[in-house]
Enzyme design. Sequence first.
Site, PDB file in Angstrom:
ATOM      1  N   ASN A 176       0.452   1.658  -2.997  1.00 13.57           N
ATOM      2  CA  ASN A 176       0.168   1.706  -4.428  1.00 13.57           C
ATOM      3  C   ASN A 176       0.853   0.559  -5.148  1.00 13.57           C
ATOM      4  OD1 ASN A 176       2.532   3.350  -3.813  1.00 13.57           O
ATOM      5  ND2 ASN A 176       2.485   4.120  -5.897  1.00 13.57           N
ATOM      6  N   GLU A 205      -4.706   4.118  -1.235  1.00 11.56           N
ATOM      7  CA  GLU A 205      -5.930   4.370  -0.481  1.00 11.56           C
ATOM      8  C   GLU A 205      -7.013   3.355  -0.817  1.00 11.56           C
ATOM      9  OE1 GLU A 205      -4.091   8.467  -1.443  1.00 11.56           O
ATOM     10  OE2 GLU A 205      -4.189   6.489  -2.338  1.00 11.56           O
TER      11      GLU A 205
END
Length: 160
Positions: A62, A75
């Site tokens: 992130n 992701e």
Amino acid sequence: MKKELHSLELTVYESEAELPPEDASLLQAALKAQEDAYAPYSEFKVGAAVLLVNGEVVIGNNQENASYPSGLCAERVAVFHAGARYPGVPILKIAIAAGSSEKPLTKPAAPCGNCRQSIFEYENKQDRPIELLLLGGAGKVYKCPSVQGLLPLAFGKEFL
């Protein structure tokens, strides 16, 4: 009339040690990616590792921003990186490690809605499931055979 439209299938491992070697290795890559996450505001670090059909592993973590909507989740960083670097190569599975030193997780954290939809787009495009391995801190690992299991009534290309 009540009708069950969807059920979630999960395999729960008590620890990483119970995972098959390929899954354990992918989860280790996600944990390593988690260490390098840029999360100065939330201190919630997430790492993701994508295993492609060709055996390549692509990582992401992130990336926060003071203007919160401008950041990106691990992701999506990993999946978009895989799509850009290896276009057309299907994704087999994604391992995701999430947590905060401030507030240790007691269970694995699943991808947010935006990430579920983004991963589903790849699953739909490649016409094959993408398996998810989820770890929150130390402890149990959840294995989900398809992102669609986490995204009931998914919006896909068939609606356009």
